[in-house]
Design a protein around this motif. Sequence first.
Motif, mmCIF file in Angstrom:
data_model
loop_
_atom_site.group_PDB
_atom_site.id
_atom_site.type_symbol
_atom_site.label_atom_id
_atom_site.label_comp_id
_atom_site.label_asym_id
_atom_site.label_seq_id
_atom_site.Cartn_x
_atom_site.Cartn_y
_atom_site.Cartn_z
ATOM 1 N N GLY A 111 16.476 73.256 1.919
ATOM 2 C CA GLY A 111 17.082 72.433 2.961
ATOM 3 C C GLY A 111 16.412 71.085 3.037
ATOM 4 N N THR A 112 17.107 70.096 3.627
ATOM 5 C CA THR A 112 16.524 68.764 3.733
ATOM 6 C C THR A 112 15.410 68.751 4.781
ATOM 7 O OG1 THR A 112 18.211 68.140 5.341
ATOM 8 C CG2 THR A 112 18.659 67.611 3.044
ATOM 9 N N ASN A 113 14.550 67.715 4.670
ATOM 10 C CA ASN A 113 13.393 67.557 5.551
ATOM 11 C C ASN A 113 12.484 68.792 5.513
ATOM 12 O OD1 ASN A 113 14.222 65.034 6.201
ATOM 13 N ND2 ASN A 113 14.562 65.410 8.372
ATOM 14 N N LYS A 147 -0.743 69.602 6.351
ATOM 15 C CA LYS A 147 -0.727 68.789 7.565
ATOM 16 C C LYS A 147 -0.090 67.429 7.319
ATOM 17 C CE LYS A 147 -3.801 67.052 11.194
ATOM 18 N NZ LYS A 147 -5.204 66.979 11.670
ATOM 19 N N VAL A 148 -0.423 66.810 6.196
ATOM 20 C CA VAL A 148 0.145 65.493 5.873
ATOM 21 C C VAL A 148 1.648 65.598 5.628
ATOM 22 C CG1 VAL A 148 0.157 63.622 4.194
ATOM 23 C CG2 VAL A 148 -2.022 64.569 4.973
ATOM 24 N N ALA A 149 2.040 66.602 4.811
ATOM 25 C CA ALA A 149 3.468 66.775 4.509
ATOM 26 C C ALA A 149 4.256 67.078 5.765
ATOM 27 C CB ALA A 149 3.654 67.903 3.485
ATOM 28 N N GLY A 150 3.691 67.936 6.627
ATOM 29 C CA GLY A 150 4.364 68.248 7.889
ATOM 30 C C GLY A 150 4.527 67.021 8.768
ATOM 31 N N GLY A 151 3.518 66.164 8.764
ATOM 32 C CA GLY A 151 3.603 64.928 9.543
ATOM 33 C C GLY A 151 4.684 64.003 9.033
ATOM 34 N N ILE A 152 4.795 63.910 7.698
ATOM 35 C CA ILE A 152 5.847 63.066 7.106
ATOM 36 C C ILE A 152 7.223 63.599 7.476
ATOM 37 C CG2 ILE A 152 6.883 62.284 4.942
ATOM 38 C CD1 ILE A 152 4.072 62.319 3.716
ATOM 39 N N PHE A 202 19.327 57.511 10.018
ATOM 40 C CA PHE A 202 18.679 58.793 9.778
ATOM 41 C C PHE A 202 18.477 58.974 8.272
ATOM 42 C CE2 PHE A 202 20.167 59.365 14.019
ATOM 43 C CZ PHE A 202 19.319 60.296 14.600
ATOM 44 N N ILE A 203 17.264 59.324 7.887
ATOM 45 C CA ILE A 203 16.938 59.518 6.474
ATOM 46 C C ILE A 203 16.381 60.931 6.301
ATOM 47 C CG2 ILE A 203 15.504 58.742 4.551
ATOM 48 C CD1 ILE A 203 15.445 55.989 5.826
ATOM 49 N N SER A 204 16.918 61.653 5.334
ATOM 50 C CA SER A 204 16.400 62.987 5.034
ATOM 51 C C SER A 204 15.594 62.934 3.734
ATOM 52 C CB SER A 204 17.553 63.996 4.905
ATOM 53 O OG SER A 204 18.429 63.622 3.863
ATOM 54 N N LEU A 205 14.649 63.845 3.598
ATOM 55 C CA LEU A 205 13.818 63.843 2.405
ATOM 56 C C LEU A 205 13.401 65.265 2.061
ATOM 57 C CD1 LEU A 205 10.147 62.743 3.153
ATOM 58 C CD2 LEU A 205 11.694 63.601 4.885
ATOM 59 N N SER A 206 12.991 65.440 0.822
ATOM 60 C CA SER A 206 12.442 66.713 0.358
ATOM 61 C C SER A 206 11.128 66.409 -0.361
ATOM 62 C CB SER A 206 13.414 67.412 -0.593
ATOM 63 O OG SER A 206 14.632 67.696 0.060
ATOM 64 N N ILE A 207 10.126 67.242 -0.129
ATOM 65 C CA ILE A 207 8.789 66.982 -0.668
ATOM 66 C C ILE A 207 8.348 68.158 -1.538
ATOM 67 C CG2 ILE A 207 6.358 66.564 -0.110
ATOM 68 C CD1 ILE A 207 7.248 65.399 2.534
#
Length: 491
Positions: free
Chosen positions: A84-86, A28-33, A49-54
């Motif tokens: 993929g990003t995000n 839930k936290v990761a999805g929110g980020i 626009f900023i993309s990220l990978s977790i």
Amino acid sequence: MKTYFSVINNGDEFIVILGDSSRGEATKVAGGIVEHFNDPFIIDENEIFISLSIGISLFPDDGKTIDILMRHASIAMDLSKKVGTNTFEFYSPTKQKIKMDPLKIEMELHKAIEQNQLLLHYQPKINLRTGHITGVEALIRWNHPKWGIISPGTFIRIAEDTGLIIPIGEWVLYSACSQVKKWQSEGFFIGVSVNLSQKQVNCSNIVQTIVNVLQTKGLEPHYLEVEITESMTCNFEHTISILQQLKKLGVLTSIDDFGTGFSSLNYLNKLPIYTLNQSFVRELYNNPSVEEIVKTIISMGHSLNMNVIAEGIETKEQLLFLQQHLCDQGQGYFLSKPLQASKLKEKLDEIQQVVKRHGISEDIRLRIWYEELLNQAKKNLQDTVRLQQGMTFKFKKINGQFVHTLSDGELLYRFGFTPAQVVGKRLDEFLPCEIALEKTAYYERAWEGEDFVTYEDKINGIYYLASLRPIKKGGDVIEVIGSCVDITARK
């Protein structure tokens, strides 16, 4: 249970620790980020626009020390980047193991087609003038029942090495064409592009395979585009033969990753479209030399009557640069990430508003394109003059002297001159004085308004007939246009 997050953004890694959280809470936290980063950040009235990978690791299942948890979170993050990003991924010892075990991947790939584990996502191609979707690229994904989503980077190379890319590639063709037909039944008419591997192109029956796919699905050929990478041009003759056969069928062809290989202009001239390599686009605004490369490729593509597609558009600045330099189409996460077929239909209107919202204004966009059309028309006229068998020239009277403002055509070169030796020059600056004086008399007659002044002469052993005609405005002669034709055969 504690959860350690490893987050990467623009090359910087951040660690976040959640105390006593479950896998569900971590999701839930990761999805929110991720959801938060889908929207732009406003900095000094600019949208960024900023993309990220977790990557996520769980205590104690994935490690009992911070060092191990951090390392495993980093491994999961690497997997996330490949998907993929995000996105976010949990650490999995199984995923890590299959990453290192090509034999296991090969064995599972055999089952993937039979058990319908493969799926396609579709990334839109956007017209950078109108913002409309012009087509989609089919991108393969593998949803393994135990390992989850496996990125193409993990299994495509193995599929190519083992020959499994042939049945997988055929599955992609059938699935993509089937989806296009389904969209058409829903009133959504759009083409799809499919990547062909080197092994597919080298396969003796690839053209017949594509024919069978189109006939089986009842799809018109121009709704299918096949992409090859520039590196495939090493087998020049065979590749050209395949693409020419596909072109005769009406299937579109393109070069992906253009700019990373050594394609000859001869080769490019046989293709109706090519694609800018996304690594170039990512460096826009960071590297001036890359900007020049991108501008040159766009210009070269247009000079060869090709459309140009820029891949990897991830920022508003990249979009603006490409629009300003008349790139035809674009792809990238800024415009739309790859989507499932159903999601694409749902987001259609939203996707087609991106260019209008973030690109250059419509009036500026139209002005730039009108200027380009005018420049292209002038270039076409110049090319027509240059390629004619005769010669065309113009002159004006400036400060009592006749000065040439145009001179081109095949005959000019046969006379032993180039446009640079004539344009901006008087007759006596490139002809002997006695000949220049003789021609000046004819020039004077035309400048005085006499229609169709003609004369014959010989230059460099070539007999020619010249005709001069004044161009008038308000009754006054403002310029004289002349033409020469070779009459040597008559002599």
